[in-house]
Write a protein that holds these residues in place. Structure first.
Motif, PDB file in Angstrom:
ATOM      1  N   LEU A 250      -9.088 -11.201 -69.842  1.00  0.00           N
ATOM      2  CA  LEU A 250      -8.425 -11.890 -68.757  1.00  0.00           C
ATOM      3  C   LEU A 250      -7.117 -11.166 -68.311  1.00  0.00           C
ATOM      4  CD1 LEU A 250      -8.262 -14.486 -66.765  1.00  0.00           C
ATOM      5  CD2 LEU A 250      -7.390 -15.775 -68.825  1.00  0.00           C
ATOM      6  N   GLY A 251      -6.406 -10.796 -69.560  1.00  0.00           N
ATOM      7  CA  GLY A 251      -5.074 -10.180 -69.284  1.00  0.00           C
ATOM      8  C   GLY A 251      -5.216  -8.958 -68.525  1.00  0.00           C
ATOM      9  N   ARG A 252      -6.195  -8.069 -68.720  1.00  0.00           N
ATOM     10  CA  ARG A 252      -6.587  -6.920 -67.663  1.00  0.00           C
ATOM     11  C   ARG A 252      -6.491  -7.193 -66.518  1.00  0.00           C
ATOM     12  NH1 ARG A 252      -9.337  -5.048 -72.460  1.00  0.00           N
ATOM     13  NH2 ARG A 252     -11.204  -5.704 -71.348  1.00  0.00           N
ATOM     14  N   ASP A 253      -7.554  -8.226 -66.245  1.00  0.00           N
ATOM     15  CA  ASP A 253      -8.056  -8.430 -64.822  1.00  0.00           C
ATOM     16  C   ASP A 253      -6.741  -9.244 -64.047  1.00  0.00           C
ATOM     17  OD1 ASP A 253     -10.209  -7.284 -65.747  1.00  0.00           O
ATOM     18  OD2 ASP A 253     -11.382  -9.239 -65.521  1.00  0.00           O
ATOM     19  N   VAL A 254      -5.922 -10.067 -64.837  1.00  0.00           N
ATOM     20  CA  VAL A 254      -4.743 -10.509 -64.400  1.00  0.00           C
ATOM     21  C   VAL A 254      -3.849  -9.600 -63.566  1.00  0.00           C
ATOM     22  CG1 VAL A 254      -2.517 -11.854 -64.666  1.00  0.00           C
ATOM     23  CG2 VAL A 254      -4.834 -12.871 -65.525  1.00  0.00           C
ATOM     24  N   ALA A 255      -3.637  -8.482 -64.404  1.00  0.00           N
ATOM     25  CA  ALA A 255      -2.604  -7.351 -64.077  1.00  0.00           C
ATOM     26  C   ALA A 255      -3.439  -6.793 -62.639  1.00  0.00           C
ATOM     27  CB  ALA A 255      -2.630  -6.517 -65.331  1.00  0.00           C
ATOM     28  N   THR A 256      -4.721  -6.371 -62.818  1.00  0.00           N
ATOM     29  CA  THR A 256      -5.432  -5.754 -61.552  1.00  0.00           C
ATOM     30  C   THR A 256      -5.304  -6.746 -60.361  1.00  0.00           C
ATOM     31  OG1 THR A 256      -7.017  -4.678 -63.174  1.00  0.00           O
ATOM     32  CG2 THR A 256      -7.497  -4.734 -60.847  1.00  0.00           C
ATOM     33  N   ALA A 257      -5.538  -7.988 -60.605  1.00  0.00           N
ATOM     34  CA  ALA A 257      -5.654  -8.870 -59.378  1.00  0.00           C
ATOM     35  C   ALA A 257      -4.071  -8.774 -58.746  1.00  0.00           C
ATOM     36  CB  ALA A 257      -6.027 -10.309 -59.987  1.00  0.00           C
ATOM     37  N   VAL A 258      -3.332  -8.984 -59.629  1.00  0.00           N
ATOM     38  CA  VAL A 258      -1.763  -9.211 -58.910  1.00  0.00           C
ATOM     39  C   VAL A 258      -1.612  -7.886 -57.971  1.00  0.00           C
ATOM     40  CG1 VAL A 258       0.715  -8.902 -59.704  1.00  0.00           C
ATOM     41  CG2 VAL A 258      -0.712 -10.708 -60.686  1.00  0.00           C
ATOM     42  N   ARG A 259      -1.926  -6.626 -58.634  1.00  0.00           N
ATOM     43  CA  ARG A 259      -1.840  -5.389 -58.073  1.00  0.00           C
ATOM     44  C   ARG A 259      -2.561  -5.507 -56.624  1.00  0.00           C
ATOM     45  NH1 ARG A 259      -0.190  -0.192 -60.513  1.00  0.00           N
ATOM     46  NH2 ARG A 259      -0.424   1.361 -58.817  1.00  0.00           N
ATOM     47  N   PHE A 260      -3.851  -5.965 -56.804  1.00  0.00           N
ATOM     48  CA  PHE A 260      -4.579  -6.073 -55.548  1.00  0.00           C
ATOM     49  C   PHE A 260      -3.980  -7.172 -54.474  1.00  0.00           C
ATOM     50  CE2 PHE A 260      -7.691  -8.125 -52.803  1.00  0.00           C
ATOM     51  CZ  PHE A 260      -8.579  -7.334 -52.764  1.00  0.00           C
ATOM     52  N   LEU A 261      -3.608  -8.095 -54.854  1.00  0.00           N
ATOM     53  CA  LEU A 261      -2.769  -9.030 -54.057  1.00  0.00           C
ATOM     54  C   LEU A 261      -1.522  -8.628 -53.433  1.00  0.00           C
ATOM     55  CD1 LEU A 261      -3.345 -12.449 -55.653  1.00  0.00           C
ATOM     56  CD2 LEU A 261      -4.478 -11.648 -53.667  1.00  0.00           C
ATOM     57  N   ASP A 262      -0.741  -7.680 -54.335  1.00  0.00           N
ATOM     58  CA  ASP A 262       0.494  -7.005 -53.726  1.00  0.00           C
ATOM     59  C   ASP A 262       0.232  -6.150 -52.664  1.00  0.00           C
ATOM     60  OD1 ASP A 262       3.444  -6.776 -53.748  1.00  0.00           O
ATOM     61  OD2 ASP A 262       3.073  -4.792 -54.497  1.00  0.00           O
TER      62      ASP A 262
ATOM     63  N   TRP B 272      -9.292 -13.329 -73.873  1.00  0.00           N
ATOM     64  CA  TRP B 272      -8.044 -13.342 -73.357  1.00  0.00           C
ATOM     65  C   TRP B 272      -7.731 -11.837 -73.136  1.00  0.00           C
ATOM     66  CZ3 TRP B 272      -6.093 -17.550 -72.330  1.00  0.00           C
ATOM     67  CH2 TRP B 272      -6.377 -18.763 -73.089  1.00  0.00           C
ATOM     68  N   ALA B 273      -8.004 -10.815 -73.814  1.00  0.00           N
ATOM     69  CA  ALA B 273      -7.855  -9.433 -73.555  1.00  0.00           C
ATOM     70  C   ALA B 273      -8.225  -8.797 -72.082  1.00  0.00           C
ATOM     71  CB  ALA B 273      -8.480  -8.620 -74.677  1.00  0.00           C
TER      72      ALA B 273
END
Ligand code: UDP
Length: 565
Positions: free
Chosen positions: A301-313, A298-299
């Protein structure tokens, strides 16, 4: 980088940059570096550290844990680099609008994007045309023109032109629409879905009629038994897979920006409802890379979700839009759709059968986690960059709601090609088969799923004889001597009952802002009653749309899947 042979083949055929003579001029490693560089460059406008984000994006992409939709990978850094996969364009009841939108759709198709259209506003067949004194030819006739245009345009494009065509169930031409794809040559570049209202579902439940309404005059022109229309839908879907259903009232209840208009259509594969001129960039996390038995890491995954959201924005700012109206809408709502792929692989790695209450619970837990972290990341971006410009009057503009940068953050895409690049199972689909064909340099190979091979070795039931049988049949079902647990763990799509497919779709939908791409695969022996049951159960389960495909059914197109070669 550890890329599979299939991935290399797909990248070479369509993704790697080429020079003017058509020679490939970059490696996959350079491709990811290019994508990270182009997207991270937008950080400068927000005072972000460009080299830091370029490195983080590159690492995440190169690890195959996250990939954005195909157009971003193909087009980043090109002069007209269009990076979004999903669009919806309006079709209003005038020649001007019909052909303006056709031209705009052509520009989107050329860029590798897919477009959804609702034809519901077009006056029905035989309705008068005042300017000419003639009579209208109806929505289906114009869809055929769009289809022919797509045939021509896609020859020059990077991928197959994908379109979605929608008609409301209360349009007077609904029966013609429902039947049109029974002829396999018609509308081969379209997936079609009927926009089904709650009123229709209620009429179906009570055995009643419902009104057909002329969209030009808003007058009721007749009524029809809901059961008759439903039976026609089911008959077509049984024989060809089309039409699917979208539950349009439910979709509109989840509209984050109701003041800007209502949804009439989704993108081509159904996972993304959009307003006219709206676009969305999708991205998918490869969950098979987060297995940490008995659960997930989970740790990480949580980090990568944040990076992915930034990437998409950031991708929204890096995009070159095919039309100013689309740029205004996408930059106004800043919709992104982060989702998952490799779900079936993850379950296998955790020893959980797809059709199992523990797996449905894990689906809810996982997607809830992804959604919460994605929203938190969007709130974090909003603190620096501001909320999305159309925030006022949106559902987020209320007490206790998060102040987000993006009107939506989550979508589950089909990942038709991304899953091949990342070498994982597609989206949230179960494995279709344990063995698959691969063609390399004119030679055909059949390969066995590597997770299955590993598990057979570890589980002590590996044998040459068993593997030969699996190669032939693609499944463990009916092979004597296989441990029953393994048979359950490796159930393939056609062995999973309708209820299992829909329960999984509903589990993910519960925590997804947009919609979930899912095909309910049915065996060839499935009956029309099975299709009817699937469509009714989908409504009951609260999903936003449903698609079936019966094995062996004739279909003029396979837009919901992607060819490898
Ligand atoms: N799409 C398209 N043409 C294609 C495949 C996909 O226009 O040949 C669009 C369509 O809007 C679809 C979306 O891309 O809904 C996402 O599809 P998928 O996840 O399969 O695409 P990938 O990024 O894996 O190529």
């Amino acid at each position: 980088m550890e890329l599979s042979q299939n991935a290399l083949k797909v990248l070479e055929a369509r993704y790697l940059l080429r020079d003017e003579e058509g020679r490939v001029i970059e490696t996959p490693e350079q491709m990811f570096a290019r994508l990270a560089r182009v997207v991270a460059a937008t950080e400068a406008a927000y005072g972000g550290e460009v080299p830091l984000w370029e490195r983080r994006f590159h690492e995440l992409l190169g690890s195959l844990k996250f990939l954005p939709n195909s157009p971003a990978i193909m087009n980043a850094g090109k002069a007209e680099g269009q990076l979004a996969a999903c669009f919806v364009l309006p079709v209003e009841d005038s020649m001007q609008s019909i052909f303006d939108t056709l031209k705009n759709a052509a520009l989107i198709l050329q860029s590798g994007g897919g477009t959804g259209f609702s034809f519901s506003q077009l006056r029905p067949k035989a309705d008068p045309v005042r300017s000419t004194g003639g009579i209208a030819s109806g929505p289906v006739s114009f869809m055929k023109i769009y289809n022919t245009a797509t045939d021509v345009i896609k020859q020059g494009g990077a991928r197959r032109g994908a379109n979605m065509g929608i008609l409301r169930v209360d349009h007077p031409d609904i029966l013609e629409f429902i039947r049109v794809k029974r002829d396999a040559v018609e509308l081969a570049n379209f997936n079609i879905s009927v926009a089904v209202t709650d009123a229709f579902m209620e009429a179906l439940r009570t055995g009643g009629d419902y009104p057909l309404v002329n969209p030009r005059s808003h007058k009721t022109v007749g009524s029809i038994a809901a059961a008759e229309v439903f039976a026609e839908i089911v008959a077509s879907a049984w024989s060809t897979g089309d039409p699917g259903l979208i539950f349009i009232d439910r979709i509109n209840r989840a509209n984050p920006t109701p003041l800007l208009g209502s949804f009439e259509s989704t993108n081509p594969c159904g996972e993304q409802p959009l307003l006219p001129y709206e676009a969305c960039v999708l991205g998918s996390l490869n969950l098979s890379r987060y297995a940490l038995p008995p659960g997930l890491d989970w740790a990480a995954l949580g980090r990568d979700v944040a990076t992915a959201v930034r990437f998409l924005d950031d991708t929204i700012d890096a995009n070159h839009y095919p039309l100013p109206a689309i740029e205004a809408m996408h930059k106004g709502n800043r919709k992104i759709g982060l989702g998952v792929m490799g779900w079936a692989d993850l379950l296998i790695l955790l020893g959980l059968p797809y059709n199992d209450p523990r797996s449905f619970a894990l689906a809810r837990q996982t997607m809830r986690f992804v959604r919460d972290r994605a929203r938190a990341a969007s709130v974090g971006l909003a603190e620096k960059r501001g909320v999305f410009p159309n925030f006022i009057g949106s559902i987020y503009d209320a007490e206790g709601m998060p102040r987000v940068r993006n009107a939506t953050t989550t979508t589950i895409a089909p990942t038709g090609t991304l899953a091949t690049i990342a070498d994982c199972s597609s989206g949230i689909e179960p494995l279709f088969s344990l063995a698959y064909q691969r063609r390399v340099l004119e030679m055909e190979f059949t390969e066995i799923n590597r997770h299955f091979l590993d598990s057979a070795r570890k589980g002590g039931f590996y044998s040459e004889r068993l593997m030969a049988q699996v190669l032939r049949r693609g499944t463990l079902a009916g092979i004597p001597g296989v441990p029953p647990d393994a048979v359950r763990l490796f159930q393939t799509a056609l062995e999973i009952p309708v209820e299992g497919h829909l329960e999984m779709q509903a589990a993910f939908q519960e925590y997804t802002d947009n919609a979930v791409s899912k095909t309910v695969n049915l065996p060839e022996s499935a009956t029309e009653a099975d299709v009817a049951r699937t469509y009714l159960l989908a409504y009951e389960k609260g999903v936003k749309g449903v698609t079936v495909f019966r094995y062996g059914a004739k279909k003029g197109t396979l837009l919901r899947f992607e060819d490898i070669d």
